[in-house]
Motif scaffolding. Structure first.
Motif, PDB file in Angstrom:
ATOM      1  N   ARG A  73       0.789  -1.088  -0.020  1.00 60.00           N
ATOM      2  CA  ARG A  73       0.072  -0.113  -0.014  1.00 60.00           C
ATOM      3  C   ARG A  73       0.888   1.282  -0.015  1.00 60.00           C
ATOM      4  O   ARG A  73       1.886   1.119   0.430  1.00 60.00           O
ATOM      5  CB  ARG A  73      -0.841  -0.076   1.273  1.00 60.00           C
ATOM      6  CG  ARG A  73      -1.980  -1.217   1.107  1.00 60.00           C
ATOM      7  CD  ARG A  73      -2.939  -1.000   2.232  1.00 60.00           C
ATOM      8  NE  ARG A  73      -3.898  -1.944   1.975  1.00 60.00           N
ATOM      9  CZ  ARG A  73      -5.301  -1.676   2.361  1.00 60.00           C
ATOM     10  NH1 ARG A  73      -5.514  -0.691   3.228  1.00 60.00           N
ATOM     11  NH2 ARG A  73      -6.206  -2.633   2.022  1.00 60.00           N
ATOM     12  N   LEU A  74       0.346   2.325  -0.656  1.00 55.54           N
ATOM     13  CA  LEU A  74       0.995   3.644  -0.538  1.00 55.54           C
ATOM     14  C   LEU A  74      -0.055   4.294   0.608  1.00 55.54           C
ATOM     15  O   LEU A  74      -1.277   4.240   0.319  1.00 55.54           O
ATOM     16  CB  LEU A  74       0.992   4.300  -1.868  1.00 55.54           C
ATOM     17  CG  LEU A  74       2.198   3.454  -2.689  1.00 55.54           C
ATOM     18  CD1 LEU A  74       2.306   4.454  -3.963  1.00 55.54           C
ATOM     19  CD2 LEU A  74       3.769   3.754  -2.049  1.00 55.54           C
ATOM     20  N   ASP A  75       0.658   5.404   1.188  1.00 55.22           N
ATOM     21  CA  ASP A  75      -0.382   6.393   1.979  1.00 55.22           C
ATOM     22  C   ASP A  75      -1.350   7.085   1.068  1.00 55.22           C
ATOM     23  O   ASP A  75      -0.729   7.172   0.041  1.00 55.22           O
ATOM     24  CB  ASP A  75       0.458   7.141   2.956  1.00 55.22           C
ATOM     25  CG  ASP A  75       1.289   6.330   3.952  1.00 55.22           C
ATOM     26  OD1 ASP A  75       0.923   5.323   4.181  1.00 55.22           O
ATOM     27  OD2 ASP A  75       2.295   6.896   4.477  1.00 55.22           O
TER      28      ASP A  75
ATOM     29  N   TYR B 286      12.302   5.418  -3.059  1.00 54.48           N
ATOM     30  CA  TYR B 286      11.202   6.565  -2.741  1.00 54.48           C
ATOM     31  C   TYR B 286      11.816   8.048  -2.726  1.00 54.48           C
ATOM     32  O   TYR B 286      13.445   8.203  -2.506  1.00 54.48           O
ATOM     33  CB  TYR B 286      10.654   6.565  -1.374  1.00 54.48           C
ATOM     34  CG  TYR B 286       9.752   5.343  -1.215  1.00 54.48           C
ATOM     35  CD1 TYR B 286       8.338   5.406  -1.340  1.00 54.48           C
ATOM     36  CD2 TYR B 286      10.553   4.292  -0.581  1.00 54.48           C
ATOM     37  CE1 TYR B 286       7.559   4.512  -1.250  1.00 54.48           C
ATOM     38  CE2 TYR B 286       9.317   3.016  -0.501  1.00 54.48           C
ATOM     39  CZ  TYR B 286       8.058   3.301  -0.858  1.00 54.48           C
ATOM     40  OH  TYR B 286       7.337   2.192  -0.539  1.00 54.48           O
TER      41      TYR B 286
ATOM     42  N   THR C 176       0.818   9.688  -0.721  1.00 54.02           N
ATOM     43  CA  THR C 176       2.049   9.184  -1.355  1.00 54.02           C
ATOM     44  C   THR C 176       1.576   9.301  -2.787  1.00 54.02           C
ATOM     45  O   THR C 176       0.561   8.619  -3.040  1.00 54.02           O
ATOM     46  CB  THR C 176       2.441   8.174  -0.909  1.00 54.02           C
ATOM     47  OG1 THR C 176       2.834   8.048   0.593  1.00 54.02           O
ATOM     48  CG2 THR C 176       3.774   7.478  -1.514  1.00 54.02           C
TER      49      THR C 176
ATOM     50  N   HIS D  58       3.797   3.301   7.178  1.00 52.42           N
ATOM     51  CA  HIS D  58       4.493   4.618   7.154  1.00 52.42           C
ATOM     52  C   HIS D  58       5.773   4.268   7.301  1.00 52.42           C
ATOM     53  O   HIS D  58       6.406   5.608   7.859  1.00 52.42           O
ATOM     54  CB  HIS D  58       3.998   5.469   8.146  1.00 52.42           C
ATOM     55  CG  HIS D  58       2.537   5.966   8.210  1.00 52.42           C
ATOM     56  ND1 HIS D  58       1.830   5.819   6.901  1.00 52.42           N
ATOM     57  CD2 HIS D  58       1.643   6.039   9.113  1.00 52.42           C
ATOM     58  CE1 HIS D  58       0.503   6.210   7.194  1.00 52.42           C
ATOM     59  NE2 HIS D  58       0.220   6.478   8.703  1.00 52.42           N
ATOM     60  N   GLN D  59       6.540   3.601   6.641  1.00 49.44           N
ATOM     61  CA  GLN D  59       7.867   3.063   6.953  1.00 49.44           C
ATOM     62  C   GLN D  59       8.868   4.469   6.607  1.00 49.44           C
ATOM     63  O   GLN D  59       9.626   4.666   7.456  1.00 49.44           O
ATOM     64  CB  GLN D  59       8.336   2.041   6.053  1.00 49.44           C
ATOM     65  CG  GLN D  59      10.012   1.812   6.375  1.00 49.44           C
ATOM     66  CD  GLN D  59      10.147   0.334   5.874  1.00 49.44           C
ATOM     67  OE1 GLN D  59       9.557  -0.713   5.801  1.00 49.44           O
ATOM     68  NE2 GLN D  59      11.414   0.258   6.064  1.00 49.44           N
ATOM     69  N   VAL D  60       8.785   4.974   5.554  1.00 54.09           N
ATOM     70  CA  VAL D  60       9.727   5.877   5.034  1.00 54.09           C
ATOM     71  C   VAL D  60       9.538   7.174   6.096  1.00 54.09           C
ATOM     72  O   VAL D  60      10.213   7.852   6.460  1.00 54.09           O
ATOM     73  CB  VAL D  60       9.415   6.489   3.588  1.00 54.09           C
ATOM     74  CG1 VAL D  60      10.472   7.520   3.339  1.00 54.09           C
ATOM     75  CG2 VAL D  60       9.954   5.182   2.775  1.00 54.09           C
ATOM     76  N   LYS D  61       8.230   7.257   6.222  1.00 52.83           N
ATOM     77  CA  LYS D  61       7.789   8.776   7.137  1.00 52.83           C
ATOM     78  C   LYS D  61       8.514   8.549   8.523  1.00 52.83           C
ATOM     79  O   LYS D  61       9.031   9.568   9.065  1.00 52.83           O
ATOM     80  CB  LYS D  61       6.387   9.000   7.182  1.00 52.83           C
ATOM     81  CG  LYS D  61       5.994   9.451   5.733  1.00 52.83           C
ATOM     82  CD  LYS D  61       4.321   9.654   5.899  1.00 52.83           C
ATOM     83  CE  LYS D  61       3.840   9.962   4.477  1.00 52.83           C
ATOM     84  NZ  LYS D  61       2.450   9.927   4.513  1.00 52.83           N
TER      85      LYS D  61
ATOM     86  N   LEU E 166       5.989  12.536  -0.703  1.00 56.82           N
ATOM     87  CA  LEU E 166       6.552  11.077  -0.768  1.00 56.82           C
ATOM     88  C   LEU E 166       5.988  10.606  -2.080  1.00 56.82           C
ATOM     89  O   LEU E 166       4.892  10.718  -2.402  1.00 56.82           O
ATOM     90  CB  LEU E 166       6.281  10.188   0.354  1.00 56.82           C
ATOM     91  CG  LEU E 166       7.121   9.058   0.436  1.00 56.82           C
ATOM     92  CD1 LEU E 166       8.670   9.110   0.435  1.00 56.82           C
ATOM     93  CD2 LEU E 166       6.617   8.105   1.635  1.00 56.82           C
TER      94      LEU E 166
HETATM   95  N1  URA Z   1       6.610   4.886   3.488  1.00 54.31           N
HETATM   96  C1  URA Z   1       5.608   5.846   3.828  1.00 54.31           C
HETATM   97  O1  URA Z   1       5.825   6.389   4.955  1.00 54.31           O
HETATM   98  N2  URA Z   1       4.351   5.898   3.063  1.00 54.31           N
HETATM   99  C2  URA Z   1       4.397   5.296   1.880  1.00 54.31           C
HETATM  100  O2  URA Z   1       3.204   5.376   1.380  1.00 54.31           O
HETATM  101  C3  URA Z   1       5.131   4.359   1.665  1.00 54.31           C
HETATM  102  C4  URA Z   1       6.304   4.116   2.094  1.00 54.31           C
END
Ligand code: URA
Length: 235
Positions: free
Chosen positions: A101-103, A133, A106, A185-188, A201
């Motif tokens: 999934r993407l937020d 990303y 995103t 929310h991994q990247v955030k 993102l």
């Molecule tokens: N990491 C995030 O925080 N949001 C995303 O949608 C994908 C990866």
């Protein structure tokens, strides 16, 4: 395969609805009208049309969508439209799912498929597929943050640190980050743990497959064999 089964397999409704479309002379195969639900066709490379709109037969659907902001990956969204609003209804009918999934906010590359094994393979934590990303950050990036992202940051509620396989600054506020997992929310969360904040993102790449440049936001395309190979082999 007979024509009724072909339409049914491609998501054109119940068997009864598919039979109705054919009997109402709304279906053509390879340019020729066909009103016989039991007429059989070789499905390899088959293109049929319903009400004049062509549809290429695919045993399984593998799709890439350039997700715009403001769409949820859920089929039953809470606050926004679903990404399924951007796709022909046949895909929801044949149970196409988002591959991870993407937020909502995103943007970028989202894969979808009705091939359960494919969805599982690309979402399983065991299968480490790099995802690239680009994050716009609130504060200027610095080497301490980049190093923390590469070495691993501890996310709230996690036992093990999460590390980026690559992290570098493309600009003062533009971070390119490659991660293997797909946690919530991994990247955030990683960027926040490194002392910055994601303002926007975008996902550019999964494995060796980059978001096609000719795919406008909101547009989708079928993935061909070369794209599927690129996905599996990051190179
Ligand atoms: N990491 C995030 O925080 N949001 C995303 O949608 C994908 C990866």
């Amino acid at each position: 395969m007979n024509l009724e089964s072909i339409l049914f397999s491609q998501g054109f409704g119940t068997r009864r609805q598919c039979r109705g479309l054919i009997l109402d002379a709304r279906v053509a195969v390879a340019g020729q009208p066909c009103a016989d639900p039991l007429a059989t066709f070789d499905t390899a490379g088959l293109v049929f049309s319903v009400d004049g709109s062509p549809w290429p037969f695919h045993t399984h659907a593998y799709l890439a969508l350039n997700k715009p902001a403001g769409y949820e990956c859920s089929r039953d969204p809470q606050h926004h439209l679903s990404v399924f609003h951007l796709l022909p209804p046949q895909f929801a009918a044949r149970n196409v799912q988002c591959v991870g999934r993407l937020d909502q906010d995103t943007t970028g590359l989202l894969l979808l498929s009705d091939d359960g094994q494919f969805v599982h393979a690309f979402t399983s934590p065991k299968r480490k597929v790099p995802k690239v990303y680009v994050a716009t950050t609130r504060h200027p990036l610095d080497e301490t943050q980049l190093q923390a992202l590469r070495e691993g940051v501890l996310l709230h509620g996690e036992r093990e640190p999460s590390a980026a396989v690559a992290a570098h600054a493309r600009g003062e506020h533009e971070l390119e980050l490659s991660v293997l997992e797909g946690k919530y929310h991994q990247v955030k969360r990683m960027v926040a743990a490194a002392g910055n904040r994601v303002e926007a993102l975008h996902r550019e790449r999964i494995g060796g497959f980059a978001l096609p440049e000719d795919l406008a936001p909101g547009a989708w395309k079928w993935l061909d064999a070369a794209a599927l190979d690129a996905l599996r082999n990051p190179g």
